[in-house]
Design a protein around this motif. Structure first.
Motif, PDB file in Angstrom:
ATOM      1  N   THR A  84       8.604 -32.117  11.698  1.00  0.00           N
ATOM      2  CA  THR A  84       8.591 -30.910  12.094  1.00  0.00           C
ATOM      3  C   THR A  84       6.994 -30.837  13.072  1.00  0.00           C
ATOM      4  N   ALA A  85       6.442 -30.580  13.471  1.00  0.00           N
ATOM      5  CA  ALA A  85       5.411 -30.532  14.522  1.00  0.00           C
ATOM      6  C   ALA A  85       5.311 -29.031  13.815  1.00  0.00           C
ATOM      7  N   GLY A  86       3.455 -29.252  12.945  1.00  0.00           N
ATOM      8  CA  GLY A  86       2.913 -27.750  12.688  1.00  0.00           C
ATOM      9  C   GLY A  86       2.117 -27.366  14.012  1.00  0.00           C
ATOM     10  N   SER A  87       1.924 -26.095  13.416  1.00  0.00           N
ATOM     11  CA  SER A  87       0.660 -25.944  14.339  1.00  0.00           C
ATOM     12  C   SER A  87      -0.798 -25.355  13.710  1.00  0.00           C
ATOM     13  N   PHE A  88      -1.855 -25.203  14.208  1.00  0.00           N
ATOM     14  CA  PHE A  88      -2.895 -25.579  13.440  1.00  0.00           C
ATOM     15  C   PHE A  88      -4.198 -24.700  14.969  1.00  0.00           C
TER      16      PHE A  88
ATOM     17  N   PRO B  54     -10.938 -45.404  -5.196  1.00  0.00           N
ATOM     18  CA  PRO B  54     -10.450 -45.410  -3.274  1.00  0.00           C
ATOM     19  C   PRO B  54     -10.702 -44.215  -2.651  1.00  0.00           C
ATOM     20  N   ARG B  55     -11.149 -43.821  -1.801  1.00  0.00           N
ATOM     21  CA  ARG B  55     -11.143 -42.547  -0.954  1.00  0.00           C
ATOM     22  C   ARG B  55     -10.025 -41.682  -1.467  1.00  0.00           C
ATOM     23  N   LEU B  56     -10.522 -40.279  -1.299  1.00  0.00           N
ATOM     24  CA  LEU B  56      -9.525 -39.526  -2.263  1.00  0.00           C
ATOM     25  C   LEU B  56      -9.649 -38.014  -0.473  1.00  0.00           C
ATOM     26  N   TYR B  57      -9.001 -37.829   0.013  1.00  0.00           N
ATOM     27  CA  TYR B  57      -9.365 -37.169   1.582  1.00  0.00           C
ATOM     28  C   TYR B  57      -8.374 -36.499   1.947  1.00  0.00           C
ATOM     29  N   TRP B  58      -7.815 -34.936   2.463  1.00  0.00           N
ATOM     30  CA  TRP B  58      -6.987 -34.745   3.078  1.00  0.00           C
ATOM     31  C   TRP B  58      -6.652 -33.332   3.971  1.00  0.00           C
TER      32      TRP B  58
ATOM     33  N   ASP C 216      -0.597 -41.575   4.877  1.00  0.00           N
ATOM     34  CA  ASP C 216      -1.388 -43.236   5.001  1.00  0.00           C
ATOM     35  C   ASP C 216      -2.671 -43.381   5.643  1.00  0.00           C
ATOM     36  N   LYS C 217      -3.194 -43.524   4.937  1.00  0.00           N
ATOM     37  CA  LYS C 217      -4.283 -44.119   5.754  1.00  0.00           C
ATOM     38  C   LYS C 217      -4.935 -44.817   6.607  1.00  0.00           C
ATOM     39  N   ARG C 218      -3.774 -45.508   6.814  1.00  0.00           N
ATOM     40  CA  ARG C 218      -4.169 -46.532   8.444  1.00  0.00           C
ATOM     41  C   ARG C 218      -3.509 -45.665   9.619  1.00  0.00           C
ATOM     42  N   ASP C 219      -2.949 -44.910   9.046  1.00  0.00           N
ATOM     43  CA  ASP C 219      -2.624 -43.531  10.257  1.00  0.00           C
ATOM     44  C   ASP C 219      -3.298 -42.566  10.286  1.00  0.00           C
ATOM     45  N   THR C 220      -3.040 -41.698  11.860  1.00  0.00           N
ATOM     46  CA  THR C 220      -3.389 -40.303  11.777  1.00  0.00           C
ATOM     47  C   THR C 220      -2.895 -39.466  12.102  1.00  0.00           C
ATOM     48  N   VAL C 221      -2.152 -39.210  10.770  1.00  0.00           N
ATOM     49  CA  VAL C 221      -1.343 -37.849  10.766  1.00  0.00           C
ATOM     50  C   VAL C 221      -0.604 -37.790   9.274  1.00  0.00           C
ATOM     51  N   SER C 222      -0.840 -36.442   8.632  1.00  0.00           N
ATOM     52  CA  SER C 222      -0.047 -36.541   7.488  1.00  0.00           C
ATOM     53  C   SER C 222       0.723 -35.701   7.133  1.00  0.00           C
ATOM     54  N   PHE C 223       1.772 -35.188   6.387  1.00  0.00           N
ATOM     55  CA  PHE C 223       2.671 -34.055   6.344  1.00  0.00           C
ATOM     56  C   PHE C 223       2.359 -33.870   5.120  1.00  0.00           C
ATOM     57  N   LEU C 224       3.363 -31.956   5.719  1.00  0.00           N
ATOM     58  CA  LEU C 224       2.994 -31.244   4.558  1.00  0.00           C
ATOM     59  C   LEU C 224       4.993 -31.247   4.413  1.00  0.00           C
TER      60      LEU C 224
ATOM     61  N   TYR D 113       1.144 -32.619  10.701  1.00  0.00           N
ATOM     62  CA  TYR D 113      -0.628 -32.845  11.062  1.00  0.00           C
ATOM     63  C   TYR D 113      -1.353 -33.110  11.327  1.00  0.00           C
ATOM     64  N   PRO D 114      -1.960 -33.462  11.936  1.00  0.00           N
ATOM     65  CA  PRO D 114      -3.783 -34.585  12.282  1.00  0.00           C
ATOM     66  C   PRO D 114      -4.219 -34.622  10.609  1.00  0.00           C
ATOM     67  N   ALA D 115      -4.392 -35.936  10.473  1.00  0.00           N
ATOM     68  CA  ALA D 115      -4.530 -36.861   9.288  1.00  0.00           C
ATOM     69  C   ALA D 115      -6.519 -35.982   9.254  1.00  0.00           C
ATOM     70  N   ALA D 116      -6.686 -35.750  10.233  1.00  0.00           N
ATOM     71  CA  ALA D 116      -8.421 -34.717   9.825  1.00  0.00           C
ATOM     72  C   ALA D 116      -8.360 -33.585  10.543  1.00  0.00           C
ATOM     73  N   MET D 117      -8.271 -32.091   9.745  1.00  0.00           N
ATOM     74  CA  MET D 117      -8.518 -31.051  10.295  1.00  0.00           C
ATOM     75  C   MET D 117      -9.539 -30.370   9.482  1.00  0.00           C
ATOM     76  N   PRO D 118     -10.294 -30.403  10.776  1.00  0.00           N
ATOM     77  CA  PRO D 118     -11.623 -28.926  10.373  1.00  0.00           C
ATOM     78  C   PRO D 118     -11.869 -28.045   9.408  1.00  0.00           C
ATOM     79  N   ASN D 119     -11.883 -28.168   8.069  1.00  0.00           N
ATOM     80  CA  ASN D 119     -11.965 -26.963   7.231  1.00  0.00           C
ATOM     81  C   ASN D 119     -13.160 -25.864   7.503  1.00  0.00           C
ATOM     82  N   LEU D 120     -11.967 -24.356   7.967  1.00  0.00           N
ATOM     83  CA  LEU D 120     -13.527 -23.323   8.166  1.00  0.00           C
ATOM     84  C   LEU D 120     -12.765 -22.145   7.862  1.00  0.00           C
ATOM     85  N   HIS D 121     -14.612 -21.831   7.752  1.00  0.00           N
ATOM     86  CA  HIS D 121     -14.880 -20.491   6.668  1.00  0.00           C
ATOM     87  C   HIS D 121     -14.860 -19.473   7.394  1.00  0.00           C
ATOM     88  N   THR D 122     -15.331 -18.323   7.171  1.00  0.00           N
ATOM     89  CA  THR D 122     -16.650 -17.244   8.009  1.00  0.00           C
ATOM     90  C   THR D 122     -17.124 -16.327   6.784  1.00  0.00           C
TER      91      THR D 122
END
Length: 243
Positions: free
Chosen positions: A239-243, A184-188, A101-109, A120-129
């Motif tokens: 449940t709560a996810g680990s990240f 509309p904006r699409l992000y996840w 829900d774009k109006r919230d700060t969480v998302s669900f897998l 999970y948090p709605a915003a998570m940084p995408n990390l790569h090496t």
């Protein structure tokens, strides 16, 4: 006249009407855009490529297709989006269904087999090496800076504008986005940096080993879906996810 009986009957009627109204609210259909994406490898970058280099790119393409679960019958990514909600269905390795829900700060897998919804948090940084000689650099999408360009491209019948994301500390790391301002904006989750784009990203790509690797929309349609389509099912364990 028995006023107590009348009051009780009125209370029952009111309760029934309220319950019915809540059920209708829960079961209401809402409009959304359904967008199907396919893998996009663009054009091979021009360089003194040898046959061996070309074969390496073919192997990279086949590996990407295999990991994504892409096939002629099933696209690797199908998204549903409107002004308030997002649902992303990914196939292949690391796939699953993400709702937000774009109006919230969480998302669900969602795990449809185990009937669980991991928060999970709605915003998570995408990390790569990235290898730099003998050292390894970790690059986060939070470090990228967006630039809007004037170029346009038509994707799935819609005129799109261009945006690029650059990392000031790693000039070779560039993400190219083509977006439709009218959608509309699409992000996840790990692609939450797309929230900065002033529209719906219909193409996302980056160059890897001389080959553009990314996704591109090939079919867009307006649909009507039940609002519950974007919410964790009531019979799922959260449940709560680990990240």
């Amino acid at each position: 006249m028995n006023y107590k009986k009348i009051s009780f009957c009125l209370l029952l009627v009111f309760t029934a009407l309220l319950s019915n109204a809540q059920q209708k609210q829960k079961d209401k259909n809402i409009p959304a855009w359904k967008i199907s994406f396919h893998l996009d490898f663009g054009e091979q970058t021009e360089n003194a490529d040898t046959v061996e280099k070309d074969q390496e790119q073919v192997v990279l393409m086949e590996l990407a297709k295999s990991l994504s679960g892409s096939s002629n019958e099933q696209p690797p990514l199908v998204c549903y989006v409107n002004g308030n909600y997002i649902r992303v269905e990914q196939n292949g390795l690391g796939g699953g269904v993400t709702i937000a829900d774009k109006r919230d700060t969480v998302s669900f897998l969602l795990d449809t087999l185990e009937k669980t919804a991991t928060r999970y948090p709605a915003a998570m940084p995408n990390l790569h090496t990235q290898l730099n000689g003998d050292s390894v650099t970790v690059i986060s999408s939070d470090d990228f800076v967006m630039e809007l360009k004037k170029e346009t491209m038509t994707i799935a019948g819609l005129v799109c504008k261009k945006a690029i994301f650059k990392n000031p500390t790693s000039p070779a790391s560039v993400i190219t986005i083509w977006y439709a301002p009218q959608l509309p904006r699409l992000y996840w989750q790990k692609y939450s940096y797309l929230k900065q784009v002033p529209g719906c990203a219909l193409s996302v790509g980056t160059v890897t080993k001389g080959l553009n690797v990314g996704i591109k929309a090939d079919h867009i349609e307006q649909v009507s879906v039940n609002e519950s389509f974007f919410l964790p099912p009531v019979n799922y364990t959260i449940t709560a996810g680990s990240f």
